[in-house]
Design an enzyme around this catalytic site. Structure first.
Site, PDB file in Angstrom:
ATOM      1  N   TYR A   1       0.855  -1.184   0.000  1.00  0.00           N
ATOM      2  CA  TYR A   1       0.000   0.000   0.000  1.00  0.00           C
ATOM      3  C   TYR A   1       0.890   1.232   0.000  1.00  0.00           C
ATOM      4  CZ  TYR A   1      -3.386   3.426   1.785  1.00  0.00           C
ATOM      5  OH  TYR A   1      -4.190   4.525   1.941  1.00  0.00           O
TER       6      TYR A   1
ATOM      7  N   ASP B   1       9.692   2.933  -0.193  1.00  0.00           N
ATOM      8  CA  ASP B   1       8.583   3.607   0.479  1.00  0.00           C
ATOM      9  C   ASP B   1       8.716   3.316   1.973  1.00  0.00           C
ATOM     10  OD1 ASP B   1       6.326   4.633   1.553  1.00  0.00           O
ATOM     11  OD2 ASP B   1       4.907   3.513   0.313  1.00  0.00           O
TER      12      ASP B   1
ATOM     13  N   LYS C   1       5.298   8.596   8.511  1.00  0.00           N
ATOM     14  CA  LYS C   1       4.672   8.337   9.812  1.00  0.00           C
ATOM     15  C   LYS C   1       5.564   8.682  11.003  1.00  0.00           C
ATOM     16  CE  LYS C   1       1.196   5.632   7.836  1.00  0.00           C
ATOM     17  NZ  LYS C   1       0.133   4.705   7.935  1.00  0.00           N
TER      18      LYS C   1
HETATM   19  C1  LIG Z   1       3.916   2.231   3.066  1.00  0.00           C
HETATM   20  C2  LIG Z   1       2.919   3.354   2.989  1.00  0.00           C
HETATM   21  N1  LIG Z   1       3.032   4.264   2.016  1.00  0.00           N
HETATM   22  C3  LIG Z   1       2.186   5.300   1.899  1.00  0.00           C
HETATM   23  C4  LIG Z   1       1.149   5.448   2.798  1.00  0.00           C
HETATM   24  C5  LIG Z   1       0.209   6.606   2.673  1.00  0.00           C
HETATM   25  O1  LIG Z   1       0.432   7.516   3.698  1.00  0.00           O
HETATM   26  P1  LIG Z   1      -0.728   8.541   4.116  1.00  0.00           P
HETATM   27  O2  LIG Z   1      -1.780   7.747   4.803  1.00  0.00           O
HETATM   28  O3  LIG Z   1      -0.020   9.526   5.042  1.00  0.00           O
HETATM   29  O4  LIG Z   1      -1.202   9.205   2.894  1.00  0.00           O
HETATM   30  C6  LIG Z   1       0.991   4.521   3.827  1.00  0.00           C
HETATM   31  C7  LIG Z   1      -0.110   4.652   4.801  1.00  0.00           C
HETATM   32  O5  LIG Z   1      -0.421   3.755   5.545  1.00  0.00           O
HETATM   33  C8  LIG Z   1       1.900   3.442   3.928  1.00  0.00           C
HETATM   34  O6  LIG Z   1       1.785   2.516   4.883  1.00  0.00           O
END
Ligand SMILES: Cc1ncc(COP(=O)(O)O)c(C=O)c1O
Length: 466
Positions: free
Chosen positions: A153, A256, A284
């Site tokens: 994700y 990511d 995060k």
């Molecule tokens: C690995 C990863 N990338 C991107 C995102 C997206 O982040 P946001 O919820 O701050 O848009 C998340 C959110 O859980 C994530 O776990």
């Protein structure tokens, strides 16, 4: 032969005010929430406050928070070190669409902690960070396609919502020729067609793909572990092999690190696995819950900004986010917070082992102690498709039964337990283990009596997939 832990009856949760709020919210907010992932029908939780590792809902129920907002709150709710600094800085004004020293400091800290990021920019969310990283990769290489792994994700923009988390693995298509499965409607086919789903931990798959389509592929984006599928780990050498393969084909590697960054190690998963990617995305843990995020990478790749690629954002680098990032990253750099979090995760796992081992159930922990999953299977999962063969119904039933016992993991096995620094305090670890023990007993007893297991209602199980 399994031995069941003693059955303890679940105390009932008072949910009267939350039900009332749910009905009120439902009139004005789709699903009664601001995110599909929080819309749990009549079980939707309406929060009052959090402190340290604890959270209280509006009915006054207290929980040990094992979700920590899906990861960002790495130090604990209401951490005074961060909040006091943010409060002090925000009095000087919040949004100027001009650049403050806090932003410069944030990026300096990202460069210092990662050791490989030369330049970065702030965004407000992880979604924006991955979206911009993908665009930069396309601009830098002059190629259009991006490879992503099934079960990963990367946020809610159109380019990320491909082959994310179906319950039914047949929707992903043939294992050798996966389909581009869009999560929900509204994503143009033309956009989906630029994303190529691949299978995690399968380097042969990648080599065949690169040999066939490498000239069109700008980048691979990878969550270093499948943070949205219980933290499934890379097999030894997988990241190294992927790095070598991307270099061979002139394809960029985007880590990511929205979940793993500044959590697995001070330099994130790149440091933990000993990999130097080309681009990285962070969010995060960098703001302890404040909306701070960033993307960055090698100077040469980032040099497409500012002249050749569009990037902006009214709130990018706003004072609140930047101040929170400065203080949180300084704490991560200057204290042993990450070591405390790791040790606390290991203590929780030790306690769960003591509960689980006598039952004879096959299980193992996935991920990193600071962000781990519990998989009920004797086979170590290596990709998202393997999750289907685990006893995730048992996990979900346990997670749901932990709530009335005062601990709140995500009620969907795909979302890991997030450990924060404040979980080390007092008897929190013991309380988590006791809640787990009671919930396991209830779930096994219900199963033995033939009752249907409670259904997952967490992040990845939302039917928006449709
Ligand atoms: C690995 C990863 N990338 C991107 C995102 C997206 O982040 P946001 O919820 O701050 O848009 C998340 C959110 O859980 C994530 O776990």
């Amino acid at each position: 032969m399994t031995t069941e832990p003693a059955l303890s009856s679940a105390p009932a949760l008072n949910r009267a005010r939350q039900l009332e709020m749910y009905r009120r919210a439902l009139r004005v907010m789709p699903g009664g929430t601001d995110s599909n992932f929080r819309a749990w029908g009549e079980d939707t939780i309406y929060v009052d406050r959090g402190q340290g590792g604890l959270v209280w809902d509006v009915d006054g129920n207290e929980f040990i928070d094992l979700r920590m907002g899906y990861g960002p709150v790495i130090l604990g709710h209401g951490d005074e070190r961060v909040d006091d600094y943010v409060n002090e800085r925000m009095r000087k004004g919040v949004s100027f669409s001009l650049t403050s020293e806090d932003e410069v400091r944030t990026i300096e800290l990202i460069c210092e902690l990662t050791g490989w990021v030369d330049q970065a920019r702030m965004t407000v969310s992880g979604t924006e960070a991955t979206m911009h990283a993908m665009r930069i990769a396309r601009a830098y290489t002059g190629r259009n396609k991006i490879v992503k792994f099934e079960g990963q994700y990367h946020g809610v923009h159109d380019y990320a919502l491909i082959s994310v988390g179906p319950d039914d693995m047949s929707e992903l298509g043939d294992a050798d020729n996966p389909v581009r499965l869009t999560w929900g409607r509204g994503i143009p086919e033309q956009v989906a067609d630029t994303i190529i789903p691949a299978r995690y931990n399968n380097i042969e798959f990648l080599r065949r793909l690169f040999e066939r389509e490498g000239d069109d592929i700008a980048a691979i984006i990878v969550e270093p572990v499948l943070g949205n599928a219980q933290g499934i780990m890379p097999e030894p050498g997988f990241h190294q092999a992927m790095r070598a393969l991307t270099e061979e084909f002139g394809i960029l590697l985007i880590f990511d690190e929205v979940k793993t960054g500044f959590r697995f190690a001070k330099g994130g998963a790149a440091e933990y696995f000993g990999i130097t990617p080309d681009l990285g995305t962070y969010a995060k843990a960098m703001g302890n819950g404040y909306p701070a995020a960033a993307f960055g990478g090698r100077a040469e790749v980032m040099s497409v900004l500012p002249d050749k690629v569009s990037h902006g954002g009214t709130y990018a680098g706003n004072r609140v986010a930047a101040a929170a990032a400065v203080k949180t990253l300084e704490i991560i750099r200057d204290t042993d917070a990450l070591e405390t979090i790791r040790a606390t995760g290991l203590r929780i796992q030790d306690g769960l082992r003591e509960v689980l081992n006598p039952t004879g159930l096959p299980y193992h922990f996935t991920g990193h102690p600071s962000m781990f999953g519990i998989m009920f299977t004797d086979k170590v999962a290596s990709e998202y498709r393997d999750w289907a063969n685990t006893d995730h119904e048992l996990y979900d039933a346990i997670a749901i039964a932990m709530q009335p016992r005062g601990a709140m993991p995500e009620p969907d096995s795909r979302e890991p337990w997030f450990v924060c620094e404040a979980h080390a305090q007092g008897d929190i670890v013991d309380r988590v283990v006791t809640a787990f023990q009671g919930a396991l007993g209830e779930a096994l007893a219900a199963r033995a009596q033939g009752h249907p297991q409670a259904e997952a209602r967490g992040a990845m199980s939302h039917p928006a997939a449709g």
